[in-house]
Design an enzyme around this catalytic site. Structure first.
Site, PDB file in Angstrom:
ATOM      1  N   CYS A 182     -20.261  11.502   2.691  1.00 24.21           N
ATOM      2  CA  CYS A 182     -19.682  12.812   2.986  1.00 24.21           C
ATOM      3  C   CYS A 182     -18.158  12.801   3.054  1.00 24.21           C
ATOM      4  CB  CYS A 182     -20.262  13.358   4.280  1.00 24.21           C
ATOM      5  SG  CYS A 182     -20.340  12.155   5.611  1.00 24.21           S
ATOM      6  N   HIS A 234     -15.510  17.414   8.334  1.00 23.43           N
ATOM      7  CA  HIS A 234     -14.815  16.136   8.241  1.00 23.43           C
ATOM      8  C   HIS A 234     -13.393  16.364   7.742  1.00 23.43           C
ATOM      9  CE1 HIS A 234     -18.466  14.239   9.189  1.00 23.43           C
ATOM     10  NE2 HIS A 234     -18.679  13.512   8.110  1.00 23.43           N
TER      11      HIS A 234
END
Length: 311
Positions: free
Chosen positions: A125, A220
Protein backbone atom coordinates in the site's frame (compact mmCIF):
# COMPACT_ATOMS: atom_id res chain seq x y z
CA UNK A 1 -16.79 -10.88 -20.59
CA UNK A 2 -19.94 -8.82 -20.04
CA UNK A 3 -20.76 -10.11 -16.56
CA UNK A 4 -17.76 -11.74 -14.87
CA UNK A 5 -18.32 -13.90 -11.83
CA UNK A 6 -16.21 -12.34 -9.09
CA UNK A 7 -15.25 -13.68 -5.68
CA UNK A 8 -13.79 -11.53 -2.91
CA UNK A 9 -11.73 -13.51 -0.38
CA UNK A 10 -11.22 -11.73 2.93
CA UNK A 11 -14.41 -9.79 2.30
CA UNK A 12 -15.02 -8.97 5.96
CA UNK A 13 -11.63 -7.30 6.51
CA UNK A 14 -10.71 -3.63 6.17
CA UNK A 15 -9.68 -3.95 2.51
CA UNK A 16 -12.25 -6.60 1.63
CA UNK A 17 -15.22 -4.49 2.66
CA UNK A 18 -13.93 -1.61 0.54
CA UNK A 19 -13.42 -4.02 -2.36
CA UNK A 20 -17.05 -5.14 -2.18
CA UNK A 21 -18.19 -1.52 -2.01
CA UNK A 22 -16.10 -0.46 -5.01
CA UNK A 23 -17.27 -3.41 -7.12
CA UNK A 24 -20.86 -2.36 -6.50
CA UNK A 25 -20.05 1.26 -7.36
CA UNK A 26 -18.45 0.14 -10.62
CA UNK A 27 -21.50 -1.85 -11.67
CA UNK A 28 -20.42 -5.44 -10.99
CA UNK A 29 -23.41 -7.50 -9.94
CA UNK A 30 -22.27 -11.14 -9.94
CA UNK A 31 -20.15 -10.82 -6.79
CA UNK A 32 -19.72 -13.29 -3.92
CA UNK A 33 -18.08 -12.71 -0.56
CA UNK A 34 -15.78 -15.22 1.15
CA UNK A 35 -13.94 -15.25 4.46
CA UNK A 36 -12.79 -17.60 7.21
CA UNK A 37 -15.09 -20.07 8.96
CA UNK A 38 -15.42 -17.56 11.80
CA UNK A 39 -17.07 -14.98 9.51
CA UNK A 40 -19.02 -17.38 7.30
CA UNK A 41 -22.76 -16.84 7.57
CA UNK A 42 -22.49 -13.12 8.29
CA UNK A 43 -23.54 -10.51 5.76
CA UNK A 44 -21.94 -7.61 3.96
CA UNK A 45 -24.92 -5.65 2.74
CA UNK A 46 -26.93 -8.08 0.65
CA UNK A 47 -24.07 -10.57 0.31
CA UNK A 48 -23.99 -13.72 2.42
CA UNK A 49 -20.39 -14.48 3.42
CA UNK A 50 -19.29 -17.98 2.41
CA UNK A 51 -16.36 -19.92 3.86
CA UNK A 52 -13.22 -19.79 1.73
CA UNK A 53 -11.99 -23.40 1.50
CA UNK A 54 -9.63 -24.95 -1.06
CA UNK A 55 -12.50 -27.09 -2.37
CA UNK A 56 -14.80 -24.10 -2.83
CA UNK A 57 -12.18 -22.06 -4.66
CA UNK A 58 -11.22 -24.94 -6.96
CA UNK A 59 -14.82 -25.56 -8.03
CA UNK A 60 -14.57 -23.41 -11.15
CA UNK A 61 -17.72 -21.32 -10.72
CA UNK A 62 -15.86 -17.99 -10.35
CA UNK A 63 -13.99 -16.23 -13.16
CA UNK A 64 -11.99 -13.74 -11.10
CA UNK A 65 -10.85 -13.80 -7.48
CA UNK A 66 -9.74 -10.76 -5.50
CA UNK A 67 -7.76 -11.81 -2.42
CA UNK A 68 -7.30 -9.62 0.67
CA UNK A 69 -6.01 -12.15 3.18
CA UNK A 70 -2.70 -12.91 4.87
CA UNK A 71 0.31 -14.37 3.12
CA UNK A 72 -0.11 -17.93 4.41
CA UNK A 73 -3.79 -18.06 3.44
CA UNK A 74 -3.00 -16.76 -0.03
CA UNK A 75 -0.28 -19.37 -0.52
CA UNK A 76 -2.82 -22.07 0.30
CA UNK A 77 -5.88 -20.77 -1.53
CA UNK A 78 -4.67 -18.90 -4.63
CA UNK A 79 -3.24 -22.01 -6.38
CA UNK A 80 -6.56 -23.78 -5.78
CA UNK A 81 -8.49 -20.96 -7.42
CA UNK A 82 -6.11 -20.94 -10.40
CA UNK A 83 -6.51 -24.72 -10.73
CA UNK A 84 -10.25 -24.06 -11.00
CA UNK A 85 -9.63 -21.95 -14.10
CA UNK A 86 -9.89 -18.49 -12.54
CA UNK A 87 -7.59 -15.47 -12.56
CA UNK A 88 -6.47 -14.25 -9.14
CA UNK A 89 -5.38 -10.80 -8.03
CA UNK A 90 -3.66 -11.19 -4.68
CA UNK A 91 -3.05 -8.36 -2.19
CA UNK A 92 -0.68 -10.22 0.14
CA UNK A 93 3.11 -10.46 -0.11
CA UNK A 94 2.86 -14.13 -1.11
CA UNK A 95 3.58 -13.74 -4.83
CA UNK A 96 4.71 -10.13 -5.33
CA UNK A 97 8.39 -10.83 -5.85
CA UNK A 98 8.03 -14.23 -7.52
CA UNK A 99 9.56 -14.52 -10.97
CA UNK A 100 6.86 -14.51 -13.64
CA UNK A 101 4.14 -13.00 -11.44
CA UNK A 102 3.25 -9.46 -12.59
CA UNK A 103 3.35 -6.85 -9.83
CA UNK A 104 1.11 -4.15 -11.24
CA UNK A 105 0.17 -0.53 -10.75
CA UNK A 106 -1.99 0.09 -13.84
CA UNK A 107 -0.91 3.72 -14.28
CA UNK A 108 2.75 2.72 -14.09
CA UNK A 109 3.20 -0.72 -15.70
CA UNK A 110 -0.29 -1.78 -16.74
CA UNK A 111 0.95 -3.72 -19.76
CA UNK A 112 2.46 -6.27 -17.37
CA UNK A 113 -1.05 -7.37 -16.38
CA UNK A 114 -1.61 -8.80 -19.84
CA UNK A 115 1.00 -11.58 -19.48
CA UNK A 116 0.30 -13.84 -16.53
CA UNK A 117 -0.20 -17.48 -15.58
CA UNK A 118 -3.34 -16.94 -13.53
CA UNK A 119 -1.82 -14.94 -10.67
CA UNK A 120 -1.30 -11.18 -10.53
CA UNK A 121 0.07 -9.40 -7.48
CA UNK A 122 -1.27 -6.18 -5.99
CA UNK A 123 1.64 -4.18 -4.50
CA UNK A 124 2.24 -2.92 -0.99
CA UNK A 125 0.00 0.00 0.00
CA UNK A 126 3.02 2.35 0.07
CA UNK A 127 4.62 1.11 -3.15
CA UNK A 128 1.47 1.95 -5.13
CA UNK A 129 1.37 5.72 -4.44
CA UNK A 130 5.16 5.97 -4.44
CA UNK A 131 5.51 4.52 -7.94
CA UNK A 132 2.64 6.66 -9.24
CA UNK A 133 4.66 9.71 -8.17
CA UNK A 134 8.07 8.41 -9.28
CA UNK A 135 7.11 7.15 -12.75
CA UNK A 136 6.62 10.56 -14.47
CA UNK A 137 9.82 11.90 -12.88
CA UNK A 138 11.78 8.86 -14.05
CA UNK A 139 10.39 9.10 -17.58
CA UNK A 140 11.39 12.75 -17.79
CA UNK A 141 14.74 12.83 -16.04
CA UNK A 142 15.82 9.36 -14.88
CA UNK A 143 16.01 8.28 -11.26
CA UNK A 144 19.37 8.08 -9.50
CA UNK A 145 18.32 7.58 -5.87
CA UNK A 146 15.16 7.59 -3.74
CA UNK A 147 14.76 8.06 -0.01
CA UNK A 148 11.37 7.71 1.63
CA UNK A 149 9.89 7.96 5.12
CA UNK A 150 6.39 6.54 5.50
CA UNK A 151 3.68 7.53 7.97
CA UNK A 152 1.23 4.62 7.69
CA UNK A 153 -2.26 4.57 9.15
CA UNK A 154 -3.47 1.77 11.41
CA UNK A 155 -5.98 0.56 8.80
CA UNK A 156 -2.98 -0.93 7.01
CA UNK A 157 -2.79 -3.39 9.91
CA UNK A 158 -6.47 -4.36 9.67
CA UNK A 159 -9.90 -3.68 11.11
CA UNK A 160 -8.95 -4.77 14.62
CA UNK A 161 -6.20 -2.15 14.82
CA UNK A 162 -8.68 0.47 13.69
CA UNK A 163 -11.01 -0.52 16.53
CA UNK A 164 -8.11 -0.35 18.98
CA UNK A 165 -7.21 3.18 17.87
CA UNK A 166 -10.83 4.31 18.23
CA UNK A 167 -10.73 3.07 21.82
CA UNK A 168 -7.36 4.69 22.63
CA UNK A 169 -7.40 8.05 24.45
CA UNK A 170 -5.69 10.66 22.24
CA UNK A 171 -3.04 11.37 24.85
CA UNK A 172 -2.03 7.70 24.86
CA UNK A 173 -1.71 7.24 21.08
CA UNK A 174 1.81 6.63 19.85
CA UNK A 175 3.88 5.75 16.80
CA UNK A 176 4.29 2.07 16.05
CA UNK A 177 6.85 -0.10 14.29
CA UNK A 178 4.94 -3.34 14.11
CA UNK A 179 6.63 -5.25 11.31
CA UNK A 180 9.11 -8.12 11.41
CA UNK A 181 12.63 -6.85 12.19
CA UNK A 182 15.82 -8.50 10.92
CA UNK A 183 18.21 -6.51 13.10
CA UNK A 184 18.73 -3.79 10.51
CA UNK A 185 15.43 -2.96 8.87
CA UNK A 186 11.77 -3.82 9.06
CA UNK A 187 10.24 -6.20 6.54
CA UNK A 188 7.99 -3.34 5.40
CA UNK A 189 11.07 -1.32 4.42
CA UNK A 190 12.64 -4.11 2.39
CA UNK A 191 9.28 -4.85 0.72
CA UNK A 192 8.88 -1.21 -0.26
CA UNK A 193 12.34 -1.13 -1.79
CA UNK A 194 12.10 -4.40 -3.73
CA UNK A 195 8.54 -3.88 -4.94
CA UNK A 196 9.28 -0.34 -6.14
CA UNK A 197 12.27 -1.65 -8.08
CA UNK A 198 10.16 -4.39 -9.69
CA UNK A 199 7.27 -2.11 -10.63
CA UNK A 200 9.55 0.54 -12.15
CA UNK A 201 11.79 -2.15 -13.71
CA UNK A 202 14.85 -0.56 -12.10
CA UNK A 203 16.40 -3.52 -10.23
CA UNK A 204 19.50 -1.59 -9.09
CA UNK A 205 17.81 1.67 -8.05
CA UNK A 206 19.14 2.74 -4.63
CA UNK A 207 16.14 3.12 -2.30
CA UNK A 208 16.32 3.80 1.41
CA UNK A 209 13.11 3.55 3.45
CA UNK A 210 12.08 4.21 7.03
CA UNK A 211 8.54 3.07 7.90
CA UNK A 212 6.43 3.95 10.93
CA UNK A 213 2.80 3.46 11.89
CA UNK A 214 0.98 6.61 13.03
CA UNK A 215 -2.27 7.04 15.03
CA UNK A 216 -4.36 7.89 11.95
CA UNK A 217 -7.29 5.68 10.95
CA UNK A 218 -6.98 5.83 7.15
CA UNK A 219 -4.49 7.39 4.78
CA UNK A 220 -0.81 6.60 4.26
CA UNK A 221 1.66 9.47 3.82
CA UNK A 222 5.21 9.44 2.50
CA UNK A 223 7.97 12.04 2.57
CA UNK A 224 10.07 11.39 -0.53
CA UNK A 225 13.47 12.66 -1.57
CA UNK A 226 14.49 12.00 -5.19
CA UNK A 227 17.70 12.51 -7.12
CA UNK A 228 17.48 12.50 -10.93
CA UNK A 229 20.00 12.06 -13.72
CA UNK A 230 18.96 15.28 -15.44
CA UNK A 231 17.97 18.53 -13.76
CA UNK A 232 14.22 18.92 -13.64
CA UNK A 233 13.30 21.68 -11.19
CA UNK A 234 10.27 22.02 -8.97
CA UNK A 235 8.04 23.76 -11.52
CA UNK A 236 8.62 21.13 -14.20
CA UNK A 237 8.10 18.37 -11.63
CA UNK A 238 4.81 19.95 -10.64
CA UNK A 239 3.71 20.03 -14.30
CA UNK A 240 4.68 16.40 -14.86
CA UNK A 241 2.92 15.18 -11.73
CA UNK A 242 -0.14 17.27 -12.48
CA UNK A 243 -0.46 15.52 -15.84
CA UNK A 244 0.19 12.01 -14.48
CA UNK A 245 -2.73 9.54 -14.33
CA UNK A 246 -4.39 9.14 -10.93
CA UNK A 247 -2.24 11.91 -9.42
CA UNK A 248 -3.55 15.21 -8.10
CA UNK A 249 -1.17 17.98 -7.12
CA UNK A 250 -2.04 19.89 -3.96
CA UNK A 251 0.00 22.35 -1.93
CA UNK A 252 -0.40 20.55 1.40
CA UNK A 253 -1.77 17.01 1.02
CA UNK A 254 -2.92 15.20 4.18
CA UNK A 255 -4.38 11.77 4.97
CA UNK A 256 -7.75 13.30 5.81
CA UNK A 257 -7.85 15.01 2.41
CA UNK A 258 -7.13 11.68 0.71
CA UNK A 259 -9.75 9.57 2.50
CA UNK A 260 -12.55 8.42 0.22
CA UNK A 261 -10.70 9.53 -2.91
CA UNK A 262 -9.15 7.48 -5.68
CA UNK A 263 -6.20 9.72 -6.49
CA UNK A 264 -2.66 9.93 -5.16
CA UNK A 265 -2.14 13.40 -3.70
CA UNK A 266 1.30 14.93 -4.20
CA UNK A 267 2.48 18.22 -2.73
CA UNK A 268 5.31 20.07 -1.01
CA UNK A 269 7.10 19.78 -4.36
CA UNK A 270 10.38 21.62 -4.01
CA UNK A 271 14.03 21.41 -4.90
CA UNK A 272 16.24 19.58 -2.44
CA UNK A 273 19.40 21.66 -2.44
CA UNK A 274 21.30 19.11 -0.37
CA UNK A 275 21.62 16.86 -3.43
CA UNK A 276 22.47 17.36 -7.09
CA UNK A 277 19.26 17.37 -9.13
CA UNK A 278 17.31 16.77 -5.92
CA UNK A 279 13.57 17.04 -5.36
CA UNK A 280 11.44 16.65 -2.25
CA UNK A 281 7.77 15.59 -2.31
CA UNK A 282 4.99 14.64 0.07
CA UNK A 283 2.73 11.82 -1.16
CA UNK A 284 -0.59 10.71 0.35
CA UNK A 285 -3.36 8.30 -0.61
CA UNK A 286 -6.29 6.38 0.84
CA UNK A 287 -4.52 3.09 1.55
CA UNK A 288 -7.77 1.10 1.53
CA UNK A 289 -8.81 2.39 -1.89
CA UNK A 290 -6.01 3.23 -4.34
CA UNK A 291 -3.48 1.72 -1.97
CA UNK A 292 -5.25 -1.65 -2.01
CA UNK A 293 -8.81 -2.42 -3.18
CA UNK A 294 -9.09 -0.02 -6.12
CA UNK A 295 -5.67 -0.90 -7.52
CA UNK A 296 -6.60 -4.60 -7.44
CA UNK A 297 -9.87 -3.94 -9.25
CA UNK A 298 -8.05 -1.86 -11.85
CA UNK A 299 -5.66 -4.77 -12.43
CA UNK A 300 -8.63 -7.10 -12.81
CA UNK A 301 -10.28 -4.75 -15.29
CA UNK A 302 -7.19 -4.82 -17.50
CA UNK A 303 -7.46 -8.62 -17.58
CA UNK A 304 -11.21 -8.52 -18.23
CA UNK A 305 -10.77 -6.01 -21.05
CA UNK A 306 -8.22 -8.28 -22.74
CA UNK A 307 -10.58 -11.25 -22.41
CA UNK A 308 -13.44 -9.25 -23.87
CA UNK A 309 -11.32 -8.27 -26.87
CA UNK A 310 -10.16 -11.84 -27.36
CA UNK A 311 -13.75 -13.06 -27.28
Amino acid sequence: MASPRIGVVGATGAVGTVTVQLLAERGYRDVRAFASARSAGSRIGDLLVEEATPETLARGDVDLWLFSVGTSASRELVPQAVAGGAVCVDKSAAFRLEEGVPLVVPEVNGARALAHAGILANPNCCAIPLTCALKPLHDAAGLVRVRVATYQSVSGAGAQRMAELRATPPAEADLGMDWSFDGEEFEEESKLREETRKILELPELPISATCVRVPVLVGHAEAVWVETEEPIGAERARELLGAAPSVRVEDFPTPRAAVGGDEVLVGRIREDRSAENGLALFVVCDNLRKGAALNAIQIAELVLERRAVAA
